[in-house]
Each structure stands twice: as C-alpha cells, then as structure tokens.
Design an enzyme around this catalytic site. Structure first.
Site, PDB file in Angstrom:
ATOM      1  N   THR A   1       0.827  -1.211   0.000  1.00 15.95           N
ATOM      2  CA  THR A   1       0.000   0.000   0.000  1.00 15.95           C
ATOM      3  C   THR A   1       0.859   1.259   0.000  1.00 15.95           C
ATOM      4  O   THR A   1       0.464   2.287  -0.541  1.00 15.95           O
ATOM      5  CB  THR A   1      -0.955  -0.037   1.213  1.00 15.95           C
ATOM      6  OG1 THR A   1      -1.861  -1.115   1.013  1.00 15.95           O
ATOM      7  CG2 THR A   1      -1.746   1.238   1.364  1.00 15.95           C
TER       8      THR A   1
ATOM      9  N   SER B   1       1.755  -7.455  -0.354  1.00 15.55           N
ATOM     10  CA  SER B   1       2.475  -8.464   0.421  1.00 15.55           C
ATOM     11  C   SER B   1       1.708  -9.770   0.553  1.00 15.55           C
ATOM     12  O   SER B   1       2.267 -10.766   1.016  1.00 15.55           O
ATOM     13  CB  SER B   1       2.878  -7.926   1.792  1.00 15.55           C
ATOM     14  OG  SER B   1       1.778  -7.750   2.622  1.00 15.55           O
TER      15      SER B   1
ATOM     16  N   THR C   1       1.712  -4.347   4.471  1.00 12.83           N
ATOM     17  CA  THR C   1       1.572  -4.637   5.899  1.00 12.83           C
ATOM     18  C   THR C   1       0.997  -6.031   6.177  1.00 12.83           C
ATOM     19  O   THR C   1       1.126  -6.536   7.281  1.00 12.83           O
ATOM     20  CB  THR C   1       0.664  -3.593   6.581  1.00 12.83           C
ATOM     21  OG1 THR C   1      -0.635  -3.646   5.980  1.00 12.83           O
ATOM     22  CG2 THR C   1       1.247  -2.200   6.472  1.00 12.83           C
ATOM     23  N   ASP C   2       0.362  -6.652   5.169  1.00 14.53           N
ATOM     24  CA  ASP C   2      -0.361  -7.902   5.448  1.00 14.53           C
ATOM     25  C   ASP C   2       0.555  -9.034   5.896  1.00 14.53           C
ATOM     26  O   ASP C   2       0.200  -9.811   6.780  1.00 14.53           O
ATOM     27  CB  ASP C   2      -1.172  -8.339   4.218  1.00 14.53           C
ATOM     28  CG  ASP C   2      -2.375  -7.434   4.008  1.00 14.53           C
ATOM     29  OD1 ASP C   2      -2.806  -6.784   4.985  1.00 14.53           O
ATOM     30  OD2 ASP C   2      -2.870  -7.368   2.875  1.00 14.53           O
TER      31      ASP C   2
HETATM   32  N1  ASP Z   1      -2.374  -4.936   0.449  1.00 12.28           N
HETATM   33  C1  ASP Z   1      -1.382  -4.354   1.193  1.00 12.28           C
HETATM   34  C2  ASP Z   1      -0.184  -5.287   1.311  1.00 12.28           C
HETATM   35  O1  ASP Z   1       0.599  -5.313   0.423  1.00 12.28           O
HETATM   36  C3  ASP Z   1      -1.782  -3.872   2.521  1.00 12.28           C
HETATM   37  C4  ASP Z   1      -0.803  -2.914   3.021  1.00 12.28           C
HETATM   38  O2  ASP Z   1       0.269  -2.742   2.513  1.00 12.28           O
HETATM   39  O3  ASP Z   1      -1.124  -2.258   4.014  1.00 12.28           O
HETATM   40  O4  ASP Z   1      -0.009  -5.975   2.292  1.00 12.28           O
END
Ligand code: ASP
Length: 350
Positions: free
Chosen positions: A42, A80, A114-115
């Site tokens: 993100t 992620s 973050t995932d």
């Molecule tokens: N979809 C995102 C990821 O790559 C979520 C994030 O980065 O907060 O994990």
C-alpha cells in the site's frame, strides 16, 4: 543548512542497474547512506490501482534529504499477500550481501505491504547476521490518500537508522511513530494507521518530532546471535503449513496437511494450545510418522506452555510466538532434520 535529496536508483539484476543521483550537495555528502529496498504494498499504491516505483516514493519525501543519502533498489512491486518464502530467501540474501560488501552503509529500509510484514520481518530477524539496523516500513493508506501515512513512516524509518542506538535490536518495524521488534509486533487492525502493536512486551521506542527515543531491547536471539541461518544451497524451504482449529473440527484439514507432505505443522489452536478432540487424536498419528506438530494459539497474548499437554514426544509449543512466526522459525530450522525437542529449544530462545 541546505541539504539535498540524493537518490541512487538500482534495479537488481536488470539492465536498469546504474545509479542515478537526482541532486547532491556538499552537506549531503556527509550524511549517512541508507539503502531503501522497494517490494510494493500500500505504501506504493495509488488510487488508480497502479504502484509507484521505489524511487517515486522516495522522491515524494524531500525531507529525507536532511536525514540521509538514499539509494533505492526495486526488489518487487507486489502487495504483500503475494510475498512468500521465495521472496524471503532472496531478500535475506540481498540484504546480507549488501551489508557485507558495503561497510559504510548505515542501514537498510525495506518498504513492504503490511499484510505479511510480520513474517518477512521475522525471517530477516532470524537470518540477516548484522548489527546494523534493518527497518521494515509500510503504510495503511495509499500514496494518493488524504493523510497518506507512507511518507511519514519512511522518514521515521530513516531517522531511526540514524539513531546511535538503532543497531543490535534485530529487524525493526516502524509505523505510526512507533519502533517495534520484528519478533513481537503483530498487525491488529484491518484499516487504521495504528495497526502494528507489540501487545505483551511493548514497543522498543518512539519517533517523536524532536527526537527518536529507544527505551528497551529484546532478550531473544536474532540477527548476529541467531542460531537459524539460510543454508548456502537453500532455494526452497521445507513445507510447514499453519492449520487453524475451530469448534467442531473433524481434523480433516490437519490430516490433509500431513498427507500433502508437510515437514512439520503449526496448529493455530485455541487458548493455551488446547484443541478439538479429533485434532488431539490426529497429533498422535502425525507425530508417530516423525512430523513435528507445533502448538500455537489464536489468542494473541500469553504463552502456549508445554505443561498444557506434558512433554509428549513430537509436540512443540510456540510460547509467545504467533502461529505465523512460529512457522517461519520452524521452516528455517527444518532445513536440517530436527526433533520436536530441538525445535522447542529454538522456539524458546528466538
Ligand atoms: N495490500 C497491502 C499489502 O501489500 C496492505 C498494506 O500494505 O497495508 O499488504
């Protein structure tokens, strides 16, 4: 004092791999150098659905130029949820190589979704043998959002690396003005910017407007003192699934994991590592075949203790590691065969 944002863009393994300096000043030459590795997530996301390059993300934060000379490397450009063990292995080797070959580098920032940041961070925490800071950073709001948190988090990560006490804590996760250990941090909220929490043992420090403050350090083995390493020829890690228990479980998914050739299985059990009756019965069949079962909990706080089931052979207990982090450790450990009690010692100490 005028300082300049210095961006050297490198794309590992591609024809685009020459360095490019966007602007340089005399003062900037004296600033520490930091490598930023972009993987996507993100923090790179845009409202249009596209992803910014690492270089574009860095250029959007001109104040980084007051903190460090930034070199950017594109590793991947994926959310992620698409990052897996193959990325962990390559990322760990890349960071190890760059820290070994560039003794003047102050530290490394990894921009990541973050995932699954917890898993990547813990993998690097166990495998990158360094005392220099490696900081994972991401964001909950994409780069086009009002109050996007990525730029502030990236600036915080660079400020953390400049702090004289930043080294020796292992891999750090920096978001929302907080510094967390890769071992303790968990993503707790699906939406909010204060999603990363080290609930039981607390964050290591804070990134305040005036200064970065470290207040504690962890006691487990990591980075330079880790007993877990990537073995030289390893390209594929052992298969270790996490299988969740649930009320009324008939254990068919656990048995399927075993039948599909798992090297070990982490069970995301109930509180304290307790499990459904059918799951408990399946443990005996699985461990009798030499496949260790590691009991972790779906409850986020409190250790899963061996005393819950006694020291039954073939079982190990995740303690205060989350199921997904216990899996990372077990995958690394099982590059060479280990008994459940050998896994237990590593789970207790890392
Ligand atoms: N979809 C995102 C990821 O790559 C979520 C994030 O980065 O907060 O994990």
């Amino acid at each position: 004092m005028r300082t300049g944002l210095v961006v050297a863009a490198l794309v590992a393994g591609s024809a685009l791999s020459e360095s490019r300096f966007i602007s340089v000043s005399l003062e900037a030459q004296e600033l520490p150098r930091i490598l930023v590795i972009a993987t996507g997530g993100t923090i790179a996301g845009q409202a249009t659905g596209g992803q910014l390059t690492g270089e574009q993300i860095v250029e959007a934060v001109p104040r980084l130029g007051n903190v460090a000379r930034i070199q950017v490397e594109e590793f991947s450009r994926v959310g992620s949820s698409a990052i897996g063990p193959d990325h962990w292995v390559r990322l760990s080797r890349r960071i190890t190589d760059v820290l070994d070959s560039d003794r003047g580098l102050a530290g490394v920032i990894v921009m990541h979704g973050t995932d699954t940041m917890e898993e990547t961070a813990y993998f690097l925490h166990l495998t990158v043998a360094t005392d220099r800071p490696v900081v994972m950073v991401g964001s909950m709001r994409n780069s086009s959002a009002v109050s996007a948190d990525g730029p502030a988090n990236l600036l915080s990560a660079a400020r953390v690396i400049r702090h004289p006490a930043a080294g020796g804590h292992g891999v750090l996760v920096v978001l929302n003005d907080e510094i967390h250990s890769a071992r303790d941090v968990r993503k707790m909220d699906n939406n909010r910017v204060d999603t990363f929490v080290s609930r039981e043992f607390g964050m290591l420090g804070v990134v305040d407007a005036d200064e970065v403050v470290f207040r504690r350090t962890g006691m487990t083995r990591h980075t330079r003192t880790s007993e877990l390493h990537l073995l030289p020829g390893t390209s594929e890690l052992p298969r270790v699934p996490v299988v969740a228990d649930f009320a009324g479980n008939d254990a068919s998914l656990l048995r399927a994991a075993f039948e599909h050739g798992a090297s070990a299985i982490v069970v995301q059990a109930f509180g304290g590592g307790r499990a459904s009756p059918a799951v408990r019965e399946a443990y005996d069949e699985i461990t009798a075949e030499g496949v260790p079962v590691v009991l972790a909990s779906r409850v986020p706080e409190g250790r899963v203790m061996g005393s819950a089931r006694g020291n039954e052979s073939g079982l190990a207990y995740a303690g205060d590691l989350s199921p997904h982090k216990a899996r990372v450790l077990v995958m690394l450990a099982l590059q060479t065969p280990k008994t459940a009690s050998e896994l237990q010692r590593l789970l207790n100490t890392h």
